[in-house]
Design a protein around this motif. Structure first.
Motif, PDB file in Angstrom:
ATOM      1  N   SER A 127       7.722  45.595 -32.842  1.00  0.00           N
ATOM      2  CA  SER A 127       8.467  46.479 -33.743  1.00  0.00           C
ATOM      3  C   SER A 127       9.372  47.418 -32.943  1.00  0.00           C
ATOM      4  O   SER A 127       9.008  47.891 -31.865  1.00  0.00           O
ATOM      5  CB  SER A 127       7.493  47.289 -34.596  1.00  0.00           C
ATOM      6  OG  SER A 127       8.188  48.260 -35.369  1.00  0.00           O
ATOM      7  N   TRP A 128      10.544  47.718 -33.520  1.00  0.00           N
ATOM      8  CA  TRP A 128      11.466  48.639 -32.855  1.00  0.00           C
ATOM      9  C   TRP A 128      11.058  50.085 -33.064  1.00  0.00           C
ATOM     10  O   TRP A 128      11.566  50.991 -32.385  1.00  0.00           O
ATOM     11  CB  TRP A 128      12.888  48.414 -33.368  1.00  0.00           C
ATOM     12  CG  TRP A 128      13.048  48.650 -34.855  1.00  0.00           C
ATOM     13  CD1 TRP A 128      12.826  47.760 -35.849  1.00  0.00           C
ATOM     14  CD2 TRP A 128      13.443  49.866 -35.492  1.00  0.00           C
ATOM     15  NE1 TRP A 128      13.046  48.321 -37.075  1.00  0.00           N
ATOM     16  CE2 TRP A 128      13.439  49.624 -36.891  1.00  0.00           C
ATOM     17  CE3 TRP A 128      13.797  51.136 -35.046  1.00  0.00           C
ATOM     18  CZ2 TRP A 128      13.760  50.599 -37.825  1.00  0.00           C
ATOM     19  CZ3 TRP A 128      14.138  52.114 -35.964  1.00  0.00           C
ATOM     20  CH2 TRP A 128      14.112  51.835 -37.340  1.00  0.00           C
ATOM     21  N   LEU A 129      10.110  50.329 -33.961  1.00  0.00           N
ATOM     22  CA  LEU A 129       9.610  51.680 -34.183  1.00  0.00           C
ATOM     23  C   LEU A 129       8.445  51.981 -33.233  1.00  0.00           C
ATOM     24  O   LEU A 129       7.717  51.078 -32.821  1.00  0.00           O
ATOM     25  CB  LEU A 129       9.129  51.839 -35.632  1.00  0.00           C
ATOM     26  CG  LEU A 129      10.213  51.860 -36.702  1.00  0.00           C
ATOM     27  CD1 LEU A 129       9.586  51.864 -38.091  1.00  0.00           C
ATOM     28  CD2 LEU A 129      11.114  53.076 -36.528  1.00  0.00           C
ATOM     29  N   PRO A 130       8.241  53.249 -32.871  1.00  0.00           N
ATOM     30  CA  PRO A 130       7.102  53.605 -32.011  1.00  0.00           C
ATOM     31  C   PRO A 130       5.773  53.258 -32.672  1.00  0.00           C
ATOM     32  O   PRO A 130       5.659  53.231 -33.906  1.00  0.00           O
ATOM     33  CB  PRO A 130       7.262  55.129 -31.841  1.00  0.00           C
ATOM     34  CG  PRO A 130       8.688  55.418 -32.180  1.00  0.00           C
ATOM     35  CD  PRO A 130       9.096  54.402 -33.195  1.00  0.00           C
ATOM     36  N   GLN A 131       4.744  53.008 -31.847  1.00  0.00           N
ATOM     37  CA  GLN A 131       3.437  52.598 -32.350  1.00  0.00           C
ATOM     38  C   GLN A 131       2.756  53.693 -33.168  1.00  0.00           C
ATOM     39  O   GLN A 131       1.888  53.398 -33.993  1.00  0.00           O
ATOM     40  CB  GLN A 131       2.531  52.192 -31.172  1.00  0.00           C
ATOM     41  CG  GLN A 131       2.994  50.946 -30.448  1.00  0.00           C
ATOM     42  CD  GLN A 131       3.030  49.731 -31.368  1.00  0.00           C
ATOM     43  OE1 GLN A 131       2.025  49.394 -31.989  1.00  0.00           O
ATOM     44  NE2 GLN A 131       4.182  49.084 -31.455  1.00  0.00           N
ATOM     45  N   TRP A 132       3.145  54.964 -32.941  1.00  0.00           N
ATOM     46  CA  TRP A 132       2.485  56.057 -33.662  1.00  0.00           C
ATOM     47  C   TRP A 132       3.033  56.220 -35.080  1.00  0.00           C
ATOM     48  O   TRP A 132       2.482  56.998 -35.872  1.00  0.00           O
ATOM     49  CB  TRP A 132       2.611  57.371 -32.897  1.00  0.00           C
ATOM     50  CG  TRP A 132       4.018  57.741 -32.510  1.00  0.00           C
ATOM     51  CD1 TRP A 132       4.624  57.512 -31.322  1.00  0.00           C
ATOM     52  CD2 TRP A 132       4.988  58.418 -33.329  1.00  0.00           C
ATOM     53  NE1 TRP A 132       5.914  57.982 -31.329  1.00  0.00           N
ATOM     54  CE2 TRP A 132       6.162  58.559 -32.549  1.00  0.00           C
ATOM     55  CE3 TRP A 132       4.975  58.923 -34.622  1.00  0.00           C
ATOM     56  CZ2 TRP A 132       7.312  59.173 -33.040  1.00  0.00           C
ATOM     57  CZ3 TRP A 132       6.125  59.537 -35.102  1.00  0.00           C
ATOM     58  CH2 TRP A 132       7.263  59.656 -34.317  1.00  0.00           C
ATOM     59  N   VAL A 133       4.092  55.499 -35.439  1.00  0.00           N
ATOM     60  CA  VAL A 133       4.642  55.586 -36.790  1.00  0.00           C
ATOM     61  C   VAL A 133       3.774  54.747 -37.734  1.00  0.00           C
ATOM     62  O   VAL A 133       3.579  53.554 -37.499  1.00  0.00           O
ATOM     63  CB  VAL A 133       6.099  55.089 -36.823  1.00  0.00           C
ATOM     64  CG1 VAL A 133       6.638  55.117 -38.251  1.00  0.00           C
ATOM     65  CG2 VAL A 133       6.976  55.934 -35.906  1.00  0.00           C
ATOM     66  N   ARG A 138       1.072  48.539 -36.524  1.00  0.00           N
ATOM     67  CA  ARG A 138       2.428  48.102 -36.195  1.00  0.00           C
ATOM     68  C   ARG A 138       2.389  47.120 -35.022  1.00  0.00           C
ATOM     69  O   ARG A 138       1.693  47.337 -34.033  1.00  0.00           O
ATOM     70  CB  ARG A 138       3.295  49.317 -35.837  1.00  0.00           C
ATOM     71  CG  ARG A 138       4.777  48.991 -35.704  1.00  0.00           C
ATOM     72  CD  ARG A 138       5.588  50.266 -35.596  1.00  0.00           C
ATOM     73  NE  ARG A 138       5.390  51.098 -36.787  1.00  0.00           N
ATOM     74  CZ  ARG A 138       5.975  50.875 -37.960  1.00  0.00           C
ATOM     75  NH1 ARG A 138       6.783  49.828 -38.101  1.00  0.00           N
ATOM     76  NH2 ARG A 138       5.754  51.686 -38.973  1.00  0.00           N
ATOM     77  N   THR A 185       2.315  52.408 -40.749  1.00  0.00           N
ATOM     78  CA  THR A 185       2.894  51.276 -41.475  1.00  0.00           C
ATOM     79  C   THR A 185       2.611  51.354 -42.970  1.00  0.00           C
ATOM     80  O   THR A 185       3.149  50.556 -43.741  1.00  0.00           O
ATOM     81  CB  THR A 185       2.325  49.955 -40.931  1.00  0.00           C
ATOM     82  OG1 THR A 185       0.895  49.970 -41.042  1.00  0.00           O
ATOM     83  CG2 THR A 185       2.703  49.764 -39.468  1.00  0.00           C
TER      84      THR A 185
END
Length: 307
Positions: free
Chosen positions: A288-294, A284, A296
């Motif tokens: 990105s507006w999502l956390p890095q641990w999410v 990611r 892809t």
């Protein structure tokens, strides 16, 4: 940290087990006697619903009765059969990638209790080329995963990015073969795997009965000045002590392994990596507006056995 979860699971399982046992052996007979007394007074048999209303089981006891069998099975499986691990770094590329989730066969080498790790039953010992999980010798609260390169008594040499092994022989040294170069074949040197912006060379290496892939950074100089120094040997040579093992990462220039901190004692072995059951892409972008641990994505093609 690695042993914290095993300890927590064990303690929680024991607590719920004791609650369930106390309820079954002490409180349940009292509830049954109370229901029997009420049936005698009323001169009729009560329904199960009426019995629960007259002598209800406490909520915590009911919860413990439901949860304990599940926790007990999980504890047995995790402690003695298979345990899931997540690959957190690139040290085992290309065999294992960051974001891989693997199963470790806990009974491959021995059975140990989940808290103190005392050996209950010896089963087998690692073979050269296996991918093993072990307690990190300098700090056993962490689990590490590397490939077993040297067995007890072996002489290991890693010089100019080339691996040599002289297998263990008799103490007199009369029948000792010379150190042999571990056979490897260049597969590709184009841009598939990188160390930052540097493309890595990929080799097929033949270690014992195992064929696996390794990565080498052709631009990185030797790091032997940082190697673990064993008394009586050259800086880039090691003789594996009895009851210990020499391990290395497949990403040879990006792995903190036995070359830098020494050997893995038998008592530190956790198990053998056998299967990749999930693999997440973790690329990611920082914007990105999502956390890095999410994740892809999922790398479905990576699911399968570990070689």
């Amino acid at each position: 940290m690695a042993n914290f979860y095993a300890m927590l699971l064990t303690i929680v399982t024991i607590v719920f087990g004791l609650i369930w046992l106390f309820d079954a052996q002490v409180l349940k007979p009292k509830r049954q006697q109370r229901i029997a007394d009420e049936e005698k007074r009323l001169q009729q048999e009560l329904t199960e619903e009426d019995g629960q209303r007259i002598a209800p089981q406490s909520g915590i006891a009911e919860f413990a009765q439901s949860v304990f069998p599940i926790l007990f099975v999980i504890l047995l499986l995790r402690s003695f059969v298979y345990e899931p691990f997540r690959i957190p770094s690139a040290s085992m590329m290309p065999t294992l990638l960051e974001g891989d989730f693997i199963l470790v066969e806990k009974f491959s080498y021995s059975l140990r209790d989940p808290i103190w790790r005392s050996e209950l039953l010896e089963i087998d010992r690692p073979e050269r080329g296996e991918v093993a999980v072990f307690k990190f010798p300098p700090d056993p609260q962490y689990d590490y995963i590397k490939r077993v390169v040297g067995l007890p008594g072996d002489r290991i040499i890693y010089r100019n990015k080339t691996l040599y092994i002289q297998p263990a022989c008799d103490a007199a040294g009369n029948d000792c073969p010379a150190p042999r170069v571990i056979e490897r074949t260049l597969v590709r040197s184009d841009a598939i795997y990188f160390n930052k912006s540097t493309p890595l060379e990929q080799y097929d290496e033949y270690l014992g009965e195992t064929k696996h892939s390794t990565l080498v950074d052709p631009t990185l100089g030797g790091s032997d000045r940082f190697y673990f120094k064993q008394q009586g040997t050259a800086r880039d040579e090691w003789i594996v002590p009895e009851g210990q093992y020499f391990v290395m990462g497949d990403n040879r220039d990006n792995s903190e392994d036995s070359r830098f901190w020494g050997f893995v004692p038998e008592e530190n072995l956790v198990g053998r990596a056998v299967f990749i059951w999930m693999s997440f892409e973790m690329d990611r972008s920082a914007s990105s507006w999502l956390p890095q641990w999410v994740p892809t994505g999922i790398r479905w093609e990576r699911l399968g056995g570990v070689e």
